[in-house]
Design a protein around this motif. Structure first.
Motif, PDB file in Angstrom:
ATOM      1  N   LYS A   2       2.182  28.922  23.127  1.00 36.94           N
ATOM      2  CA  LYS A   2       2.668  28.433  21.835  1.00 36.94           C
ATOM      3  C   LYS A   2       2.670  29.571  20.815  1.00 36.94           C
ATOM      4  O   LYS A   2       1.988  30.572  20.985  1.00 36.94           O
ATOM      5  N   ASN A   3       3.439  29.386  19.737  1.00 33.16           N
ATOM      6  CA  ASN A   3       3.524  30.397  18.681  1.00 33.16           C
ATOM      7  C   ASN A   3       2.159  30.718  18.088  1.00 33.16           C
ATOM      8  O   ASN A   3       1.836  31.874  17.825  1.00 33.16           O
ATOM      9  N   SER A   4       1.328  29.704  17.858  1.00 38.67           N
ATOM     10  CA  SER A   4       0.008  29.942  17.282  1.00 38.67           C
ATOM     11  C   SER A   4      -0.878  30.719  18.256  1.00 38.67           C
ATOM     12  O   SER A   4      -1.711  31.532  17.843  1.00 38.67           O
ATOM     13  N   ASP A   5      -0.692  30.487  19.567  1.00 41.11           N
ATOM     14  CA  ASP A   5      -1.448  31.242  20.568  1.00 41.11           C
ATOM     15  C   ASP A   5      -1.043  32.712  20.553  1.00 41.11           C
ATOM     16  O   ASP A   5      -1.881  33.596  20.669  1.00 41.11           O
ATOM     17  N   ARG A   7       0.152  34.289  17.981  1.00 40.30           N
ATOM     18  CA  ARG A   7      -0.363  34.868  16.738  1.00 40.30           C
ATOM     19  C   ARG A   7      -1.836  35.250  16.887  1.00 40.30           C
ATOM     20  O   ARG A   7      -2.239  36.348  16.520  1.00 40.30           O
ATOM     21  N   THR A   8      -2.626  34.375  17.456  1.00 39.96           N
ATOM     22  CA  THR A   8      -4.047  34.658  17.674  1.00 39.96           C
ATOM     23  C   THR A   8      -4.214  35.834  18.633  1.00 39.96           C
ATOM     24  O   THR A   8      -5.021  36.739  18.384  1.00 39.96           O
ATOM     25  N   ARG A  10      -2.051  38.226  19.248  1.00 37.43           N
ATOM     26  CA  ARG A  10      -1.595  39.459  18.568  1.00 37.43           C
ATOM     27  C   ARG A  10      -2.667  39.992  17.631  1.00 37.43           C
ATOM     28  O   ARG A  10      -2.931  41.191  17.589  1.00 37.43           O
ATOM     29  N   ASP A  77       3.469  38.930  22.707  1.00 37.83           N
ATOM     30  CA  ASP A  77       4.549  38.550  21.797  1.00 37.83           C
ATOM     31  C   ASP A  77       5.778  38.218  22.619  1.00 37.83           C
ATOM     32  O   ASP A  77       5.829  38.505  23.820  1.00 37.83           O
TER      33      ASP A  77
END
Length: 150
Positions: A2-5, A7-8, A10, A77
């Motif tokens: 997921k996008n939040s995963d 982000r974390t 990164r 990413d």
């Protein structure tokens, strides 16, 4: 993922990469401003240490970047975020000149200065606040400065 995963992951990868970079700078002696000034002193007591550190970084990048690029995206990413601007303008040249002048006078650029904070280097303790102040002043006066919160 997921996008939040992403982000974390990164942020964690950036933290670890920054720590490894800072430790490497310290081990190579690059947080000592006198060593950098010695490298820039071509007519006096020249210190070639920085050339070897830069050479190692370029060699590592030259060998590993093609392998990473081949997989199509970075590990944490969905795509590579490579700038697409190729123009050279007065702002770029002025910024590069100002960076070079500051580097030559102080013997610090941002990475080693921040790493120098970890050793409570006197030079880093005055350089980093001045650097952050300059960045703040730039962001206040340059309305075209990108928003890094997104």
């Amino acid at each position: 993922m997921k996008n939040s995963d992403f982000r974390t992951a990164r942020l964690l990868a950036a933290l670890i990469s920054g720590a490894v970079f800072g430790i490497g700078l310290a081990m190579a002696g690059m947080i000592d401003a006198r060593r950098i000034i010695g490298f820039l002193d071509l007519t006096g007591n020249w210190d070639p240490t920085l050339a070897f550190v830069l050479g190692g970084a370029v060699l590592t990048s030259a060998l590993l970047f093609p392998l990473i690029k081949k997989q199509g995206h970075p590990l944490f990413d969905t795509k590579f975020r490579i700038p697409n601007r190729t123009d050279i303008d007065a702002k770029l040249l002025g910024g590069a000149a100002l960076f070079g002048i500051g580097w030559g006078l102080a013997g610090y650029c941002p990475g080693p200065a921040i790493a120098g904070l970890g050793t409570l280097s006197t030079e880093a303790l005055w350089f980093v606040p001045a650097m952050l102040g300059g960045s703040l002043i730039h962001s206040l006066f340059d309305k075209r400065a990108p928003n890094r919160n997104g």
